[in-house]
Design a protein around this motif. Structure first.
Motif, short mmCIF file in Angstrom:
data_model
loop_
_atom_site.label_atom_id
_atom_site.label_comp_id
_atom_site.label_asym_id
_atom_site.label_seq_id
_atom_site.Cartn_x
_atom_site.Cartn_y
_atom_site.Cartn_z
N ALA A 45 0.99 -1.21 0.04
CA ALA A 45 0.21 -0.06 -0.04
C ALA A 45 0.95 1.27 -0.02
N ILE A 46 2.08 1.15 0.79
CA ILE A 46 2.82 2.44 0.80
C ILE A 46 3.80 2.54 -0.31
N PHE A 47 4.37 1.49 -0.65
CA PHE A 47 5.50 1.71 -1.90
C PHE A 47 4.99 1.32 -3.25
N ARG A 48 3.84 0.73 -3.38
CA ARG A 48 3.30 0.48 -4.81
C ARG A 48 2.30 1.72 -4.86
N VAL A 49 1.19 1.52 -4.12
CA VAL A 49 0.02 2.44 -4.47
C VAL A 49 0.22 3.77 -3.97
N GLY A 50 0.85 3.95 -2.96
CA GLY A 50 1.19 5.23 -2.27
C GLY A 50 2.17 6.12 -3.16
N LEU A 51 3.33 5.38 -3.45
CA LEU A 51 4.30 6.46 -4.04
C LEU A 51 4.15 6.41 -5.63
N THR A 52 3.47 5.71 -6.20
CA THR A 52 3.62 5.66 -7.78
C THR A 52 2.24 5.84 -8.08
N LEU A 67 8.45 5.91 -14.97
CA LEU A 67 9.43 5.10 -14.97
C LEU A 67 10.32 5.57 -13.70
N PRO A 68 10.83 6.60 -13.78
CA PRO A 68 11.89 7.23 -12.66
C PRO A 68 10.91 7.11 -11.27
N VAL A 69 9.65 7.45 -11.26
CA VAL A 69 8.96 7.24 -9.98
C VAL A 69 8.75 5.91 -9.51
N ARG A 70 8.62 5.05 -10.51
CA ARG A 70 8.48 3.39 -10.05
C ARG A 70 9.91 3.17 -9.43
N LEU A 71 11.07 3.54 -10.40
CA LEU A 71 12.42 3.19 -9.67
C LEU A 71 12.38 3.60 -8.47
N ALA A 72 12.17 4.87 -8.25
CA ALA A 72 12.32 5.45 -6.89
C ALA A 72 11.65 4.66 -5.64
N ALA A 73 10.37 4.24 -6.03
CA ALA A 73 9.63 3.46 -5.14
C ALA A 73 10.13 2.13 -5.01
N VAL A 74 10.94 1.40 -5.88
CA VAL A 74 11.25 0.25 -5.45
C VAL A 74 12.70 0.43 -4.64
N THR A 75 13.20 1.61 -4.89
CA THR A 75 14.59 1.92 -4.34
C THR A 75 14.09 2.24 -2.72
N ALA A 76 13.12 2.89 -2.58
CA ALA A 76 12.60 3.21 -1.08
C ALA A 76 12.22 2.11 -0.37
N TYR A 77 11.45 1.12 -1.27
CA TYR A 77 11.17 -0.21 -0.60
C TYR A 77 12.42 -0.88 -0.21
N VAL A 78 13.31 -1.15 -0.93
CA VAL A 78 14.54 -1.93 -0.51
C VAL A 78 15.17 -1.24 0.60
N LEU A 79 15.52 0.13 0.47
CA LEU A 79 16.26 0.84 1.61
C LEU A 79 15.37 1.01 2.93
N TYR A 80 14.09 0.70 2.86
CA TYR A 80 13.20 0.58 4.09
C TYR A 80 13.76 -0.46 4.93
N HIS A 81 14.22 -1.54 4.40
CA HIS A 81 14.79 -2.71 5.40
C HIS A 81 15.84 -2.41 6.09
N PRO A 82 17.00 -1.91 5.54
CA PRO A 82 18.10 -1.30 6.22
C PRO A 82 17.72 -0.31 7.25
N PHE A 83 16.75 0.57 7.01
CA PHE A 83 16.31 1.84 7.79
C PHE A 83 15.88 1.02 9.10
N GLN A 84 15.09 -0.18 9.06
CA GLN A 84 14.57 -0.78 10.00
C GLN A 84 15.56 -1.38 10.90
N ALA A 85 16.27 -1.92 10.28
CA ALA A 85 17.59 -2.53 11.21
C ALA A 85 18.31 -1.38 11.92
#
Length: 150
Positions: A45-52, A67-85
């Motif tokens: 809901a956040i990284f697909r629907v909310g950000l794109t 496409l740049p927005v979609r790539l940014a959303a995928v990047t944010a999704y991936v970076l969210y995991h280290p952020f959690q850690a």
């Protein structure tokens, strides 16, 4: 394609190991329901629907540059995991900072983006996300990875 790519990452690195959890049916069912809500439904809901922008809106309005927005959303999704850690879930650091996990998260993010782009539905990427996380945690040793000491 996603399953093949994931296996090519997870098997040779030892990140996937066939280790079914030894829990009751009730515990497995409860875990699966929880995984559907978080991370699957919430993150999609956040990284697909909310950000794109919605694919249906893009088709009607001719929104360019998705496409740049979609790539940014995928990047944010991936970076969210280290952020959690690094912030509120430090006990997950050994998993969320592992290169294989980050490669798998990227692959999953791209696959979920593809599904969302093709269907304009939250449910398709959510179901993929849920099935992948459930299989990994409950069958392929993911739950044990979170219990290992770094």
């Amino acid at each position: 394609g996603f399953a093949f790519g994931s296996l090519c990452i997870g098997l040779p690195t030892g990140f996937f190991e066939f280790q079914p959890v030894s829990s009751s049916v009730t515990e497995v069912t409860t875990t699966a329901v929880k995984l559907f809500i978080m991370p699957s439904l919430v993150e999609e809901a956040i990284f697909r629907v909310g950000l794109t922008p919605s694919p249906s809106v893009r088709q009607v309005s001719g929104v360019r540059g998705a496409l740049p927005v979609r790539l940014a959303a995928v990047t944010a999704y991936v970076l969210y995991h280290p952020f959690q850690a690094w912030t509120y879930y430090p006990e997950g650091a050994s998993v969320f900072l592992h290169p294989s996990f980050l490669a798998l998260a990227t692959t999953l993010g791209v696959a979920c983006d593809f599904l969302y782009t093709r269907t304009a539905s939250l449910w398709c990427p959510t179901l993929l996300h849920w099935s992948v996380v459930s299989v990994w945690l409950l069958l392929l040793g993911g739950k044990n990875k979170f219990q290992e000491k770094s």
